[in-house]
Scaffold this motif. Sequence first.
Motif, PDB file in Angstrom:
ATOM      1  N   LYS A   1      90.091  87.127  42.526  1.00 50.61           N
ATOM      2  CA  LYS A   1      89.278  87.903  41.581  1.00 50.61           C
ATOM      3  C   LYS A   1      87.795  87.599  41.775  1.00 50.61           C
ATOM      4  CE  LYS A   1      92.788  89.753  39.298  1.00 50.61           C
ATOM      5  NZ  LYS A   1      93.072  91.191  39.310  1.00 50.61           N
TER       6      LYS A   1
ATOM      7  N   SER B   1      91.880  97.478  38.788  1.00 47.43           N
ATOM      8  CA  SER B   1      92.825  96.467  38.308  1.00 47.43           C
ATOM      9  C   SER B   1      93.687  95.919  39.436  1.00 47.43           C
ATOM     10  CB  SER B   1      93.717  97.055  37.214  1.00 47.43           C
ATOM     11  OG  SER B   1      94.413  98.191  37.698  1.00 47.43           O
TER      12      SER B   1
ATOM     13  N   THR C   1      86.847  96.542  30.978  1.00 45.16           N
ATOM     14  CA  THR C   1      88.107  96.743  30.276  1.00 45.16           C
ATOM     15  C   THR C   1      88.963  95.493  30.450  1.00 45.16           C
ATOM     16  OG1 THR C   1      88.096  99.125  30.632  1.00 45.16           O
ATOM     17  CG2 THR C   1      90.222  98.116  30.222  1.00 45.16           C
ATOM     18  N   SER C   2      89.551  95.028  29.365  1.00 41.95           N
ATOM     19  CA  SER C   2      90.459  93.887  29.431  1.00 41.95           C
ATOM     20  C   SER C   2      91.371  93.920  28.220  1.00 41.95           C
ATOM     21  CB  SER C   2      89.665  92.573  29.454  1.00 41.95           C
ATOM     22  OG  SER C   2      90.547  91.465  29.407  1.00 41.95           O
ATOM     23  N   HIS C   3      92.607  93.398  28.401  1.00 37.38           N
ATOM     24  CA  HIS C   3      93.503  93.243  27.256  1.00 37.38           C
ATOM     25  C   HIS C   3      93.251  91.924  26.535  1.00 37.38           C
ATOM     26  CE1 HIS C   3      95.637  96.872  28.068  1.00 37.38           C
ATOM     27  NE2 HIS C   3      96.079  96.475  29.249  1.00 37.38           N
ATOM     28  N   ASP C   4      92.342  91.123  27.058  1.00 38.53           N
ATOM     29  CA  ASP C   4      91.952  89.869  26.409  1.00 38.53           C
ATOM     30  C   ASP C   4      90.876  90.196  25.379  1.00 38.53           C
ATOM     31  OD1 ASP C   4      90.983  87.411  25.616  1.00 38.53           O
ATOM     32  OD2 ASP C   4      90.992  86.545  27.635  1.00 38.53           O
TER      33      ASP C   4
ATOM     34  N   LEU D   1      90.101  91.109  35.273  1.00 36.89           N
ATOM     35  CA  LEU D   1      90.034  89.694  34.902  1.00 36.89           C
ATOM     36  C   LEU D   1      91.320  89.219  34.229  1.00 36.89           C
ATOM     37  CD1 LEU D   1      86.394  89.433  33.499  1.00 36.89           C
ATOM     38  CD2 LEU D   1      87.196  89.280  35.850  1.00 36.89           C
ATOM     39  N   ASN D   2      92.332  90.068  34.261  1.00 39.57           N
ATOM     40  CA  ASN D   2      93.579  89.710  33.585  1.00 39.57           C
ATOM     41  C   ASN D   2      94.350  88.643  34.365  1.00 39.57           C
ATOM     42  OD1 ASN D   2      92.939  91.646  31.733  1.00 39.57           O
ATOM     43  ND2 ASN D   2      94.387  93.173  32.484  1.00 39.57           N
TER      44      ASN D   2
ATOM     45  N   GLU E   1      90.115  96.006  34.053  1.00 35.93           N
ATOM     46  CA  GLU E   1      91.205  95.043  33.873  1.00 35.93           C
ATOM     47  C   GLU E   1      91.324  94.092  35.062  1.00 35.93           C
ATOM     48  OE1 GLU E   1      94.854  96.872  32.648  1.00 35.93           O
ATOM     49  OE2 GLU E   1      93.895  98.070  31.099  1.00 35.93           O
TER      50      GLU E   1
END
Length: 239
Positions: A136, A78, A185-188, A157-158, A155
Amino acid sequence: MIKFEKVSFNYKNKVEVLNDLTVEFPSNEITGLIGHNGAGKTTIYRLISNLILPSEGKIIINQDMITDYKKQVAYIPSGASIYERLTAYENLVFRAKIIGLSKDEYDKKIKILLKKLKLSKRIHDKAYDFSNGMKKRLGLASALIGSPKLLLIDEALNGIDPESINIIVNILKELNENGTTIIITSHDLSLIHDLCTEIKILNEGEFVYQGEKNKEFKDFKEFYLSLTTNYDEEEDFVE
């Protein structure tokens, strides 16, 4: 296939991150590994990458899938995955040399990767001048220089622009179609739902959902929150 058999992990502060975890990550799929901060996602990536060893249990990786960790496993964390004082070209050369590629092997590949990731015109520019999305993309190019069979994206790509997301997603789909196993893994949650074929939801070190993406999810965010939201109101109260 990557299989965890009764894997537990404790850091030196004795805090247990994973407890008796059994899970399989299928080959040739894009698996979305999601969960709240501190759920254990990064620990899983580090275990798969051989950066740390389990406190208990074992991890089995299909030998047909991985025979050379340096070249065939790429982990994008990340945080920073590039060196900002180096140019785009120098970043990729550095990574290529670490994994043992010759100049003949990496020279042509660098140009192909930077063209795919829309960075050709910035090949000799220092990375500190790049936008977040460009950094990125360069980080992804660095991970792909060894043609990995397993790509771990933690993460990474956040918080980047839609154009960069579109470029990266298209490349990830192409990689997967050509046989690369991807865990992301992503929060999107919309990105995870649209991109991934497998979904695994981690909550406090345990999986609360595992399976193929259910196209019938009416509201994926609502489904996710129903399995992971577990707040103690008294602990969270601040005067």
